[in-house]
Structure formats: C-alpha cells, structure tokens
Design a protein around this motif. Structure first.
Motif, PDB file in Angstrom:
ATOM      1  N   MET A   4       0.770  -1.133  -0.009  1.00  0.00           N
ATOM      2  CA  MET A   4       0.167   0.191   0.140  1.00  0.00           C
ATOM      3  C   MET A   4       0.945   1.317   0.021  1.00  0.00           C
ATOM      4  O   MET A   4       0.549   2.127  -0.677  1.00  0.00           O
ATOM      5  CB  MET A   4      -0.960   0.093   1.304  1.00  0.00           C
ATOM      6  N   ALA A   5       1.904   1.306   0.773  1.00  0.00           N
ATOM      7  CA  ALA A   5       2.918   2.337   0.918  1.00  0.00           C
ATOM      8  C   ALA A   5       3.528   2.559  -0.618  1.00  0.00           C
ATOM      9  O   ALA A   5       3.493   3.704  -0.860  1.00  0.00           O
ATOM     10  CB  ALA A   5       3.919   1.997   1.747  1.00  0.00           C
ATOM     11  N   GLU A   6       3.719   1.605  -1.324  1.00  0.00           N
ATOM     12  CA  GLU A   6       4.370   1.827  -2.662  1.00  0.00           C
ATOM     13  C   GLU A   6       3.389   2.376  -3.594  1.00  0.00           C
ATOM     14  O   GLU A   6       3.549   3.033  -4.498  1.00  0.00           O
ATOM     15  CB  GLU A   6       4.969   0.187  -3.128  1.00  0.00           C
ATOM     16  N   GLN A   7       1.917   1.882  -3.556  1.00  0.00           N
ATOM     17  CA  GLN A   7       0.629   2.492  -4.462  1.00  0.00           C
ATOM     18  C   GLN A   7       0.368   3.818  -4.020  1.00  0.00           C
ATOM     19  O   GLN A   7      -0.131   4.720  -4.934  1.00  0.00           O
ATOM     20  CB  GLN A   7      -0.386   1.461  -4.067  1.00  0.00           C
ATOM     21  N   ARG A   8       0.547   4.434  -2.853  1.00  0.00           N
ATOM     22  CA  ARG A   8       0.052   5.610  -2.386  1.00  0.00           C
ATOM     23  C   ARG A   8       0.743   6.653  -3.225  1.00  0.00           C
ATOM     24  O   ARG A   8      -0.089   7.522  -3.734  1.00  0.00           O
ATOM     25  CB  ARG A   8       0.484   5.923  -0.851  1.00  0.00           C
ATOM     26  N   PRO A   9       1.741   6.712  -3.710  1.00  0.00           N
ATOM     27  CA  PRO A   9       2.523   7.978  -4.242  1.00  0.00           C
ATOM     28  C   PRO A   9       1.742   7.873  -5.764  1.00  0.00           C
ATOM     29  O   PRO A   9       1.423   8.944  -6.167  1.00  0.00           O
ATOM     30  CB  PRO A   9       3.949   7.516  -4.608  1.00  0.00           C
ATOM     31  N   LYS A  10       1.561   6.699  -6.591  1.00  0.00           N
ATOM     32  CA  LYS A  10       0.786   6.731  -7.792  1.00  0.00           C
ATOM     33  C   LYS A  10      -0.427   7.451  -7.468  1.00  0.00           C
ATOM     34  O   LYS A  10      -1.115   7.937  -8.210  1.00  0.00           O
ATOM     35  CB  LYS A  10       1.024   5.228  -8.388  1.00  0.00           C
ATOM     36  N   LEU A  11      -1.294   6.933  -6.285  1.00  0.00           N
ATOM     37  CA  LEU A  11      -2.540   7.479  -6.147  1.00  0.00           C
ATOM     38  C   LEU A  11      -2.480   8.828  -5.758  1.00  0.00           C
ATOM     39  O   LEU A  11      -3.267   9.496  -6.526  1.00  0.00           O
ATOM     40  CB  LEU A  11      -3.259   6.658  -4.902  1.00  0.00           C
ATOM     41  N   ASP A  12      -1.746   9.253  -5.155  1.00  0.00           N
ATOM     42  CA  ASP A  12      -1.402  10.618  -4.891  1.00  0.00           C
ATOM     43  C   ASP A  12      -1.292  11.736  -6.238  1.00  0.00           C
ATOM     44  O   ASP A  12      -2.050  12.694  -6.385  1.00  0.00           O
ATOM     45  CB  ASP A  12      -0.542  10.982  -3.834  1.00  0.00           C
ATOM     46  N   GLU A  13      -0.473  10.952  -6.753  1.00  0.00           N
ATOM     47  CA  GLU A  13      -0.019  11.612  -8.370  1.00  0.00           C
ATOM     48  C   GLU A  13      -1.573  11.707  -8.992  1.00  0.00           C
ATOM     49  O   GLU A  13      -1.694  12.834  -9.691  1.00  0.00           O
ATOM     50  CB  GLU A  13       0.996  10.768  -8.874  1.00  0.00           C
ATOM     51  N   TYR A  14      -2.316  10.967  -9.082  1.00  0.00           N
ATOM     52  CA  TYR A  14      -3.337  10.664 -10.033  1.00  0.00           C
ATOM     53  C   TYR A  14      -4.495  11.587  -9.399  1.00  0.00           C
ATOM     54  O   TYR A  14      -4.879  12.466 -10.165  1.00  0.00           O
ATOM     55  CB  TYR A  14      -4.102   9.158  -9.801  1.00  0.00           C
ATOM     56  N   LEU A  15      -4.557  11.541  -8.197  1.00  0.00           N
ATOM     57  CA  LEU A  15      -5.593  12.630  -7.395  1.00  0.00           C
ATOM     58  C   LEU A  15      -4.931  14.052  -7.693  1.00  0.00           C
ATOM     59  O   LEU A  15      -5.784  14.961  -7.856  1.00  0.00           O
ATOM     60  CB  LEU A  15      -5.529  12.380  -5.921  1.00  0.00           C
ATOM     61  N   GLY A  16      -3.691  13.908  -7.513  1.00  0.00           N
ATOM     62  CA  GLY A  16      -3.101  15.478  -7.727  1.00  0.00           C
ATOM     63  C   GLY A  16      -3.496  16.079  -9.408  1.00  0.00           C
ATOM     64  O   GLY A  16      -3.987  17.116  -9.613  1.00  0.00           O
ATOM     65  N   GLN A  17      -3.430  15.255 -10.166  1.00  0.00           N
ATOM     66  CA  GLN A  17      -3.679  15.416 -11.648  1.00  0.00           C
ATOM     67  C   GLN A  17      -5.080  16.131 -11.780  1.00  0.00           C
ATOM     68  O   GLN A  17      -5.528  16.840 -12.306  1.00  0.00           O
ATOM     69  CB  GLN A  17      -3.076  14.381 -12.622  1.00  0.00           C
ATOM     70  N   ALA A  18      -5.964  15.132 -11.244  1.00  0.00           N
ATOM     71  CA  ALA A  18      -7.417  15.378 -11.228  1.00  0.00           C
ATOM     72  C   ALA A  18      -7.691  16.627 -10.455  1.00  0.00           C
ATOM     73  O   ALA A  18      -8.568  17.620 -11.041  1.00  0.00           O
ATOM     74  CB  ALA A  18      -8.315  14.244 -10.423  1.00  0.00           C
ATOM     75  N   PHE A  19      -7.244  16.966  -9.566  1.00  0.00           N
ATOM     76  CA  PHE A  19      -7.271  18.276  -8.746  1.00  0.00           C
ATOM     77  C   PHE A  19      -6.871  19.220  -9.417  1.00  0.00           C
ATOM     78  O   PHE A  19      -7.867  20.482  -9.527  1.00  0.00           O
ATOM     79  CB  PHE A  19      -6.467  18.255  -7.377  1.00  0.00           C
ATOM     80  N   ASP A  20      -5.872  19.281 -10.386  1.00  0.00           N
ATOM     81  CA  ASP A  20      -5.480  20.511 -11.142  1.00  0.00           C
ATOM     82  C   ASP A  20      -6.529  20.592 -12.421  1.00  0.00           C
ATOM     83  O   ASP A  20      -6.420  21.526 -12.795  1.00  0.00           O
ATOM     84  CB  ASP A  20      -3.967  20.195 -11.708  1.00  0.00           C
ATOM     85  N   ARG A  21      -7.127  19.610 -12.932  1.00  0.00           N
ATOM     86  CA  ARG A  21      -7.465  19.500 -14.169  1.00  0.00           C
ATOM     87  C   ARG A  21      -9.168  19.806 -14.056  1.00  0.00           C
ATOM     88  O   ARG A  21      -9.957  20.105 -14.965  1.00  0.00           O
ATOM     89  CB  ARG A  21      -7.439  18.275 -14.843  1.00  0.00           C
ATOM     90  N   ILE A  22      -9.276  19.545 -12.768  1.00  0.00           N
ATOM     91  CA  ILE A  22     -11.036  19.849 -12.358  1.00  0.00           C
ATOM     92  C   ILE A  22     -11.531  21.561 -12.838  1.00  0.00           C
ATOM     93  O   ILE A  22     -10.585  22.060 -12.594  1.00  0.00           O
ATOM     94  CB  ILE A  22     -11.532  19.767 -10.877  1.00  0.00           C
TER      95      ILE A  22
END
Length: 345
Positions: A4-22
């Motif tokens: 899960m710790a290894e998956q979190r950066p990818k998830l955070d990066e994905y959410l960050g992209q969504a946050f920027d593009r909303i």
C-alpha cells in the motif's frame, strides 16, 4: 504485489492531476488560514502562480474591506466541519493580483489530512453570469420602455380621434348624428383608458380592472350630464387583472351596457343604481355582471335582432371572447357574461 505504501505515491499523483484539471477553481487552506494548495484554474482566476500563493494568508484573495471578518468565519466553519456555501444570501467578491474585484460564489468543505483538518474552497467566478444577467436586465428595461412608449402613443392617438369626433359633433345640428358621435367618443375613451391604465401600471401584461372602471364610469356619467346625481354607480372589481386581449373587449362591453342603462333605463328623472361586478373564479374563469334597477327591457324588444349598434357590439365582443351572455330583462335588468382567459385572439 506492491505494498500500500508503494501504491500511495501513484494514487496521490493521480489525485493531484485530477485536482489540477477539475474545471472549477479550488484552494486548500490550513487551520491558520494559510494556502497550502491550489489548482490551475485558481491560478488563472486570481492571476497568481501557485508559488506566489502557497504559504500566504487566504485573505490576500479577499478585498481589504472584508478581510477583518474572514478569520472569524473560518474559525466558525472549522468548529462546525459541515460542507456549506459561504456567505449564503450575500454577494461575495474575490480580489485578483491586478487589484480588480470580481463576483464569486464559494463552497467550503472540511478535509482531513495527515497535517490536520483543512478547508477545501471551491470558487466559481460569476463574472460572465453577472454580465449575462445585466444584459438580460437591460433588455427587459428596454422592452419595458418600448411598451410604455407604445401604450402612451396609442393612448394619445385615441385621444386625437376623440377630439376629432368632438369637433364633428360641434359642427352638426342633427341630434341623432350627435348622439352617435358621442357614443363613438365613449368607445374610443374606453380603449384609451385601457392603454392609460397599462401605461401607469408596473405590469404591462395585466390591466387593473378596478382602476380602469374607477376612471371610466365617472366619465360616462359626466358624458350624460343630466344623469349625474340621479344614478349611482357601484363597482366591485375584486382585484381582477386582465390581459389586454380580454381587457379591451370587456372594457367596451361595460361601456356599451352602462351607456345603454344611462340613456334608456331611467326616464323622467327616475333615480336608481347601476352595478358593475367582475370577479375571477378559479384560474381562468371570469364573470362580468352589469345590472341596474331601472325600468327594464321591454318584452317586445327582440335582443337577437335589435338595431341598436351598442347591443350588436356587445354580442360581437362576446363572440370575440368566446363567452356566454345571459340577459335578465327586469327586476333588476342584468347582463351576465362569462368567459375563459386566454381564448380571445
């Protein structure tokens, strides 16, 4: 399998992209009121880069006259932690980097993070909406001014016709012709008063019939000078308001029937009363009743074949309204008209 710790950066990066593009401006503020994050549309909306805003108080985006109260609002929200609109019922303003203000609508939402509770603000720039509303309002005002001018000009033109008929009557010695011209004057006056009532009204779609009758009927008694003080007129309009397509034929019907009552209903200085009652039943049904306690209509008079222009006009106007006309000849003499709103052409 990645932890899960290894998956979190990818998830955070994905959410960050969504946050920027909303497609709405979003800003995250911590408990101290400092900006910790904003998306691309927030940068565009306020004219700052993210680097210029992160770490600065959110009050930098608020006009100076509102800044003193903002920390109190923020602390109150942190105590409630329920998503809600900010400044509901009030006009809010944002402040751009160049110093210009613009209307905004703000929604604030609690966000739990590893750094403690924060506030996510969603900001809508209402500039285009307000501009569109102003254009619509300006167009409505222009239309209102145009309608006022149209009704004013129609009223004035009808008054000119009234004056021409008056001049013609003064040049004639034929009493029958003079009577016909006076009747035509009264009809023109009735139509003119409809437009005058609309011109003076705040609502160009509806004629205040109480006001109209209050203007028309005293002038009719004046037109038949010998009847003034002899016949009383009672008006019960029950706050009825009619569209102009119904108001004009109704006004003419009242004009004709009251004129007939004044001319024929009270001979030999007989005293009496004429009543005009109009009321609305339900959403569309209108009931108009004109009655008098005069001598009544002779049983020998065939109302369906009468040579009276006034009664012929009443029947034609009733047809125009798609209405039903009932007549009681005496005790009292009563003309009862019923019709549905929205049926007149």
């Amino acid at each position: 399998m990645p932890s899960m710790a290894e998956q979190r950066p990818k998830l955070d990066e994905y959410l960050g992209q969504a946050f920027d593009r909303i497609p709405v401006a979003m800003i995250v503020v911590n408990q101290l009121g400092k900006i910790t994050r904003l998306n691309q549309l927030a940068e565009t909306t306020f004219g700052y880069s993210a680097a210029e805003l992160i770490g600065r108080p959110v009050e930098v985006l608020i006009p100076a006259r509102y800044r003193h109260a903002h920390p109190g609002y923020r602390q109150g929200f942190l105590a409630e932690t329920n998503a809600r609109p900010m400044g509901a019922g009030r006009d809010l303003s944002g402040l751009r980097k160049d110093g210009s203000e613009f209307p905004v609508e703000i929604g604030i939402n609690p966000v739990q993070t590893g750094e403690g509770p924060m506030i996510l603000s969603v900001i809508l720039d209402l500039s285009e909406r307000k501009l569109s509303e102003k254009r619509i309002q300006d167009a409505l005002q222009q239309k209102e001014l145009l309608l006022r001018e149209v009704h004013h000009r129609v009223k004035n033109n009808l008054q000119v016709i009234h004056s021409l008929l008056d001049l013609q009557a003064l040049k004639s010695s034929d009493s029958e012709l003079i009577g016909m011209l006076r009747d035509s004057q009264n009809r023109v006056r009735s139509m003119s008063l409809i437009h005058q009532t609309l011109y003076q009204s705040q609502n160009f779609a509806q004629v205040d019939f109480q006001r109209f009758l209050g203007e028309l009927l005293p002038r009719l008694t004046e037109a038949y000078g010998s009847m003034s003080g002899q016949v009383a007129i009672e008006i019960n309009a029950h706050d009825v308001k009619l569209p102009i397509n119904e108001a004009i034929p109704c006004g003419l019907i009242v004009n004709e029937l009251v004129s007939n009552a004044l001319k024929h209903g009270f001979p030999n200085q007989q005293r009496g009363k004429i009543s005009v009652d109009i009321r609305q039943q339900g959403e569309r049904q209108i009931e108009l009743c004109i009655s008098d306690d005069g001598q009544g209509i002779p049983p020998t008079l065939d109302l369906s074949r009468t040579s009276s222009l006034g009664l012929q006009l009443v029947q034609l106007l009733t047809q125009q309204l798609h209405g039903q006309l009932d007549i009681q000849r005496e005790n009292p003499t009563r003309f009862s008209l019923s019709f549905q709103l929205g049926t007149a052409p």
